[in-house]
Scaffold this motif. Structure first.
Motif, PDB file in Angstrom:
ATOM      1  N   ASP A 145      43.603  35.164  43.991  1.00  0.00           N
ATOM      2  CA  ASP A 145      42.837  35.971  44.948  1.00  0.00           C
ATOM      3  C   ASP A 145      42.909  37.457  44.615  1.00  0.00           C
ATOM      4  N   THR A 146      44.068  37.907  44.138  1.00  0.00           N
ATOM      5  CA  THR A 146      44.207  39.306  43.718  1.00  0.00           C
ATOM      6  C   THR A 146      43.288  39.583  42.534  1.00  0.00           C
ATOM      7  N   LEU A 147      43.241  38.651  41.603  1.00  0.00           N
ATOM      8  CA  LEU A 147      42.385  38.812  40.426  1.00  0.00           C
ATOM      9  C   LEU A 147      40.907  38.833  40.820  1.00  0.00           C
ATOM     10  N   ILE A 148      40.537  38.027  41.806  1.00  0.00           N
ATOM     11  CA  ILE A 148      39.161  38.058  42.324  1.00  0.00           C
ATOM     12  C   ILE A 148      38.860  39.433  42.912  1.00  0.00           C
ATOM     13  N   SER A 149      39.824  39.977  43.666  1.00  0.00           N
ATOM     14  CA  SER A 149      39.622  41.309  44.253  1.00  0.00           C
ATOM     15  C   SER A 149      39.473  42.380  43.177  1.00  0.00           C
ATOM     16  N   MET A 150      40.228  42.256  42.098  1.00  0.00           N
ATOM     17  CA  MET A 150      40.065  43.208  40.985  1.00  0.00           C
ATOM     18  C   MET A 150      38.640  43.142  40.437  1.00  0.00           C
ATOM     19  N   ASN A 151      38.169  41.930  40.190  1.00  0.00           N
ATOM     20  CA  ASN A 151      36.808  41.750  39.676  1.00  0.00           C
ATOM     21  C   ASN A 151      35.767  42.299  40.643  1.00  0.00           C
ATOM     22  N   ASN A 152      35.968  42.028  41.936  1.00  0.00           N
ATOM     23  CA  ASN A 152      34.995  42.476  42.932  1.00  0.00           C
ATOM     24  C   ASN A 152      34.914  43.994  42.992  1.00  0.00           C
ATOM     25  N   LEU A 153      36.080  44.645  43.029  1.00  0.00           N
ATOM     26  CA  LEU A 153      36.076  46.105  43.075  1.00  0.00           C
ATOM     27  C   LEU A 153      35.493  46.672  41.789  1.00  0.00           C
ATOM     28  N   ALA A 154      35.861  46.107  40.651  1.00  0.00           N
ATOM     29  CA  ALA A 154      35.329  46.578  39.370  1.00  0.00           C
ATOM     30  C   ALA A 154      33.810  46.454  39.329  1.00  0.00           C
ATOM     31  N   SER A 155      33.301  45.354  39.844  1.00  0.00           N
ATOM     32  CA  SER A 155      31.851  45.141  39.868  1.00  0.00           C
ATOM     33  C   SER A 155      31.158  46.205  40.720  1.00  0.00           C
ATOM     34  N   LEU A 156      31.734  46.504  41.871  1.00  0.00           N
ATOM     35  CA  LEU A 156      31.170  47.539  42.736  1.00  0.00           C
ATOM     36  C   LEU A 156      31.202  48.901  42.040  1.00  0.00           C
TER      37      LEU A 156
END
Length: 195
Positions: A145-156
Motif C-alpha cells: 500500500d505504501t508503494l501504491i501511494s508512492m506511485n500515486n503521488l509520483a503520477s500526480l
C-alpha cells in the motif's frame, strides 16, 4: 458459495442482520472483481442502507460500505456520485478510527485518486502526501500500500510538471515493488511504466 451464504443469512438471520449485510458486501465485492458492476451496485447500496439503519452512520462497517460503493461508482465513471461518499467515509474514519488507521489511509488515497481523475490536482496533492506519510509510518516503507501511494503521488507530480520530485518516488516504488512483489507483478510493471 457467496450467493448461498447470503440466501442462508437472509432466511435464518433476516435482511438487516449484520452478518447478512456483510454477505451482501462480500458478494458485491466478488461481482465487482468479476467486472459485473451492474450486479454489484444494488448489493452495495443495500448493504450501505442496511448498515446505516442497523449500525449507524459512523460504524466501521457502514464506513467500509460507503467506501465500497464509492469505489464501484468511480469504476462506473460516476465520479460526481462517488465523491460525497468518499468524503463521508474519510471524515467518518478520521473521527472513529483516527488519522493513521490503515482504513483511514485507504480513504485518503481513494479520495485523492478521484480528485486527480476530476482534475482537482491541488486538492488531491495534500491527500496523496498525507496517505503516503501515514502508510510509511504505519505500514512501513516496503508495504504494497505504501508503494501504491508512492506511485500515486509520483503520477500526480508528473501531471503537475514536477518531474524532479516525481522521479525519485517512481524509482523508489519500482525498487520496492521488485523487492516485495517480484519483477512480473502488475504493480511492478505499473511502476516501470510510470518511470
Amino acid at each position: 458459495l457467496l450467493r448461498a451464504a447470503l440466501e442462508g443469512s437472509r432466511e435464518v438471520l433476516g435482511e438487516r442482520h449484520p452478518s447478512t449485510l456483510t454477505s451482501m458486501g462480500n458478494l458485491g465485492s466478488l461481482l465487482e472483481d468479476q467486472g459485473k458492476l451492474g450486479e454489484a451496485e444494488p448489493l452495495y447500496r443495500a448493504a450501505l442502507e442496511g448498515s446505516r439503519e442497523v449500525l449507524g452512520e459512523r460504524h466501521p462497517h457502514t464506513l467500509a460500505s460507503m467506501n465500497n460503493l464509492a469505489l464501484l461508482l468511480k469504476d462506473q465513471g460516476k465520479l460526481g456520485e462517488a465523491e460525497p461518499l468518499y468524503r463521508a467515509a474519510l471524515e467518518g474514519r478520521r473521527e472513529v478510527l483516527g488519522e493513521r488507521h490503515p482504513d483511514t489511509l485507504i480513504s485518503m488515497n481513494n479520495l485523492a485518486v478521484l480528485l486527480k481523475d476530476q482534475g482537482k490536482l491541488g486538492e488531491a496533492e495534500p491527500l496523496f502526501r498525507a496517505a503516503l506519510e501515514g502508510r510509511r509510518e504505519v505500514l512501513g516503507e516496503r508495504h504494497p500500500d505504501t508503494l501504491i501511494s508512492m506511485n500515486n503521488l509520483a503520477s500526480l507530480l508528473q501531471v503537475q510538471g514536477k518531474l524532479g520530485e516525481a522521479e525519485p518516488l517512481c524509482r523508489a516504488a519500482l525498487e520496492g515493488n521488485r523487492e516485495v512483489l517480484g519483477e512480473r507483478h502488475p504493480d511492478t510493471l505499473t511502476s516501470m511504466n510510470n518511470l
